[in-house]
Design a protein around this motif. Structure first.
Motif, short mmCIF file in Angstrom:
data_model
loop_
_atom_site.label_atom_id
_atom_site.label_comp_id
_atom_site.label_asym_id
_atom_site.label_seq_id
_atom_site.Cartn_x
_atom_site.Cartn_y
_atom_site.Cartn_z
N VAL A 159 94.96 94.53 -33.55
CA VAL A 159 94.56 93.36 -33.76
C VAL A 159 94.93 92.60 -35.91
O VAL A 159 95.23 91.15 -34.42
CB VAL A 159 92.88 94.13 -34.93
N TYR A 160 95.41 93.24 -36.02
CA TYR A 160 96.21 92.25 -36.70
C TYR A 160 97.51 91.37 -36.37
O TYR A 160 97.71 90.11 -36.36
CB TYR A 160 97.56 93.52 -37.77
N ARG A 161 98.36 92.39 -35.24
CA ARG A 161 99.35 91.57 -34.10
C ARG A 161 98.75 90.39 -34.04
O ARG A 161 99.73 89.02 -33.77
CB ARG A 161 100.25 92.61 -33.48
N VAL A 162 97.86 90.75 -32.81
CA VAL A 162 96.98 89.45 -32.07
C VAL A 162 96.52 88.21 -32.76
O VAL A 162 96.86 87.09 -32.90
CB VAL A 162 96.11 89.91 -31.38
N VAL A 163 95.53 88.83 -34.09
CA VAL A 163 95.23 87.44 -34.94
C VAL A 163 96.36 86.88 -35.60
O VAL A 163 96.89 85.30 -35.49
CB VAL A 163 94.32 88.07 -36.13
N ARG A 164 97.42 86.75 -35.74
CA ARG A 164 98.66 86.46 -36.63
C ARG A 164 99.26 85.31 -35.13
O ARG A 164 99.97 84.79 -36.21
CB ARG A 164 99.31 87.94 -37.27
N GLU A 165 99.39 86.10 -34.69
CA GLU A 165 100.00 85.07 -32.77
C GLU A 165 99.27 84.15 -32.65
O GLU A 165 99.48 83.25 -32.58
CB GLU A 165 100.35 86.26 -32.30
N VAL A 166 97.79 84.41 -33.10
CA VAL A 166 96.99 83.56 -32.12
C VAL A 166 96.97 81.91 -33.50
O VAL A 166 96.89 81.01 -32.93
CB VAL A 166 95.33 83.84 -32.28
N ARG A 167 97.00 82.87 -34.91
CA ARG A 167 97.09 81.56 -36.08
C ARG A 167 98.04 80.88 -35.62
O ARG A 167 98.30 79.31 -36.25
CB ARG A 167 96.90 82.54 -37.35
N GLU A 168 99.20 81.32 -35.10
CA GLU A 168 100.34 80.32 -34.92
C GLU A 168 99.81 79.10 -33.58
O GLU A 168 100.79 77.82 -33.78
CB GLU A 168 101.37 81.05 -34.76
N ARG A 169 99.30 79.33 -33.16
CA ARG A 169 98.90 78.09 -31.98
C ARG A 169 97.85 77.22 -32.08
O ARG A 169 97.69 76.20 -31.29
CB ARG A 169 98.77 78.98 -30.25
N ILE A 170 96.92 78.47 -32.86
CA ILE A 170 95.35 77.90 -33.10
C ILE A 170 94.97 77.46 -34.60
O ILE A 170 95.26 78.42 -35.18
CB ILE A 170 94.00 79.06 -32.24
N LYS A 171 94.39 76.02 -34.77
CA LYS A 171 94.80 75.23 -36.40
C LYS A 171 93.37 75.74 -36.77
O LYS A 171 92.90 75.56 -38.19
CB LYS A 171 95.37 74.30 -36.37
N ALA A 172 91.91 75.44 -35.21
CA ALA A 172 91.23 76.16 -36.23
C ALA A 172 90.54 76.86 -36.69
O ALA A 172 91.38 78.13 -36.46
CB ALA A 172 90.30 75.51 -34.87
N PRO A 173 89.53 76.93 -37.88
CA PRO A 173 89.86 78.38 -38.82
C PRO A 173 89.25 79.89 -36.64
O PRO A 173 88.55 79.42 -36.28
CB PRO A 173 88.06 78.63 -39.12
N LEU A 174 89.93 80.79 -37.38
CA LEU A 174 89.35 81.95 -37.04
C LEU A 174 88.40 82.72 -36.93
O LEU A 174 88.68 83.18 -38.43
CB LEU A 174 90.81 82.62 -36.41
N GLY A 175 87.91 83.32 -36.10
CA GLY A 175 86.57 84.46 -36.63
C GLY A 175 86.61 85.57 -36.30
O GLY A 175 87.89 85.93 -35.18
N LEU A 176 86.56 86.84 -36.12
CA LEU A 176 86.34 88.06 -35.62
C LEU A 176 85.17 89.14 -35.18
O LEU A 176 83.94 88.62 -36.03
CB LEU A 176 87.33 89.35 -36.51
N HIS A 177 84.46 89.33 -33.74
CA HIS A 177 83.63 90.24 -33.66
C HIS A 177 84.00 91.41 -33.00
O HIS A 177 84.58 91.08 -32.07
CB HIS A 177 82.73 89.38 -32.57
#
Length: 555
Positions: free
Chosen positions: A204-222
């Motif tokens: 989860v940590y790795r994927v969220v970090r990688e997604v942050r590099e591409r998606i600039k909108a606020p990210l959430g988790l479910h």
């Protein structure tokens, strides 16, 4: 959102912690999908109002168009003014081969008249091909069209990327393309869902970090809890940069449930220094909200639940109790009051003298030395009784009565000399009648009757009627609020032996007593008698005390 460092916690891979995280509670939607749970309309309203008081940012309250109750809720909640939370409706993307304006479910969502809507869509190619049975391009159109349709009607959108982590691990480019499409259509929050609940924290940590590099909108988790990691995955996602978390009270939800609000929120606020609730005093309401949801869901509270469970700050071993009374941090990771809980000290065969000393001081205002031989005798009696099937983990009042007897200060204000119970059933239901004969220390006796829906209710009424005539004030304000019967597994000599625990309250505090017998009515009456005797004893000692602490009677 402004990032800040937390001095007590090192950064993870150089990432600075966020100052603020939004909480979306989905107890009324995803939580209500748990097996065996069905909230009534009034229950949903009560929970929503308590969640608002707690201070969550969003309350995802249901899926208009999926059932009449949810539609009725969205109409009813308009009559209430909320202080902190936005009510959110939930829906899926439009159906394939259909325009959004033709989709009756989306029309129902607009009828809910919420300012925010959560839209979930597919981000795993497996689901696109095997569940939706459509093309990858059509799925992207479904995401875009639905969000655009809602935005054109003035609705703000949270997009939940269903099964995102599975989708990303199998086809990262397509999973990211789904997110980018949602942002392009106007979604203001992009939520990465571990819908199958199988992810582990490092992934989860790795994927969220990688997604942050591409998606600039606020990210959430479910996060779902199928691997037992929903809370850990949520915390790790926040450490990786997520700004929005979706949770349920007590972790209820599909299959094994969701990330537990009662663990995620204090973890963020108390451990990471990340503000999660709009109400600065909301954390102190946490146990209260937990209990309310258990009650309205028809579930027994989990005593082992972190932070808010009965045993979260319960200490049983004598070494632990002795240490925590000297220095709470020795065995408590936070102040129990910070989450609306309290310390509990169990009295048992594993306990040392410190447990009884602490209870005597707290409840009766008595100061005892841990080497007092009378205290040691009381502990020995407790251990002998536990070997016979008693349990004093909850019933500290019974243990204190034993202690007071060893101190020569029990001064039994009454004694039950005899009792009789008659029960009968019929078309109109069952009823019971009881006679109880009670004697005062001076020899005066009273015989009183009571009637109730069952034998325990009847004998309780008879006992109180007798005490009202025999003693000034009778049982006072003490009333029965809980009654439990168990079969003590340690007792092997008879299959009929039962252990009864009763809990009484005077409106400001509660206490529990225990008794064991081959006769359930006898055990119940004995536990009730102890409970009332303890109330009278404590009241007498508190009236006599001229200071908060009184010396124990000398031997």
């Amino acid at each position: 959102m402004v990032a800040k460092s937390v001095a007590s916690l090192p950064s993870v891979d150089g990432a600075a912690l966020l100052e603020r995280v939004e909480v979306l509670d989905t107890t009324l939607r995803d939580g209500a999908q748990a097996h065996g749970i069905s909230f009534s309309l009034q229950a949903k309203i009560r929970i929503a109002l308590e969640l608002d008081r707690l201070g969550v940012s969003f309350i995802e309250a249901g899926w208009p168009g999926s059932n009449p109750k949810d539609e009725e809720f969205f109409r009813a909640i308009r009559d209430y003014s909320l202080s902190h939370a936005e009510i959110v409706a939930f829906t899926s993307t439009r159906r394939k081969g259909m325009k959004p304006e033709e989709d009756r479910v989306l029309a129902k969502v607009l009828d809910a008249e919420t300012r925010w809507v959560t839209v979930f869509g597919k981000s795993w190619t497996l689901h696109v091909h095997e569940v939706l049975r459509t093309t990858l391009e059509e799925n992207l159109d479904m995401v875009y069209d639905t969000i655009r349709f809602l935005r054109e009607h003035g609705v703000r959108v949270i997009f939940d990327a269903e099964h995102f982590f599975n989708g990303y691990l199998e086809d990262p480019e397509y999973a990211l393309k789904v997110l980018e499409t949602a942002v392009e259509a106007g979604a203001e929050r992009i939520v990465l869902a571990d819908t199958n609940g199988g992810m582990l924290p490092h992934t989860v940590y790795r994927v969220v970090r990688e997604v942050r590099e591409r998606i600039k909108a606020p990210l959430g988790l479910h996060m779902h809890n199928d691997s037992g990691c929903a809370v850990a995955n949520t915390i790790m996602g926040v450490l990786a940069g997520a700004e929005h978390v979706q949770v349920t009270v007590n972790g209820i939800g599909e299959r094994t449930g969701n990330a537990d609000l009662c663990q995620v929120v204090p973890g963020l606020e108390l451990k990471l220094g990340v503000r999660a609730l709009e109400n600065p005093e909301g954390l102190r309401l946490l146990r209260r909200v937990s209990r309310l949801v258990y009650e309205l869901a028809g579930l027994q509270p989990n005593p082992y639940q972190p932070y808010v469970g009965d045993n979260a700050f319960a200490h049983k071993a004598g070494v632990h109790v002795d240490a925590v009374l000297k220095t709470p941090r020795a065995y408590e990771h936070i102040d129990p009051g910070a989450v609306g809980n309290q310390r509990r000290l169990a009295v048992s065969e594993l306990s040392g003298a410190a447990n009884l000393v602490a209870w005597a001081r707290r409840e009766l205002g008595l100061e005892l030395g841990k080497r007092d031989p009378r205290l040691r005798r009381a502990l020995e009696r407790v251990k002998q009784l536990e070997n016979q099937g008693y349990s004093f983990d909850n019933a500290y009042a019974s243990a204190l009565l034993i202690l007071m007897e060893e101190l020569g200060a029990r001064a039994r204000p009454f004694r039950v000399e005899a009792w009789r119970v008659v029960s009968e059933g019929g078309p109109q239901g069952s009823r019971s009648w009881a006679l109880v004969k009670v004697a005062a220390p001076g020899g005066e006796t009273v015989l009183a009757a009571g009637e109730g829906g069952g034998p325990v209710h009847a004998v309780d009424e008879a006992l109180r009627a007798a005490l009202a005539r025999l003693l000034p004030g009778g049982a006072g304000a003490a009333r029965l609020i809980d009654y439990r019967v168990t079969l003590p597994g340690a007792v092997r000599h008879t299959a009929s032996t039962v252990r009864v625990e009763v809990t009484l309250t005077d409106g400001s505090s509660a206490w529990t007593t225990v008794s064991v017998s081959d006769n359930i009515v006898e055990a119940s009456l004995d536990a009730l008698t102890q409970g009332i005797e303890y109330y009278l004893l404590r009241s007498r000692l508190r009236q006599q005390a001229s200071t908060p602490a009184t010396r124990a009677p000398s031997g």
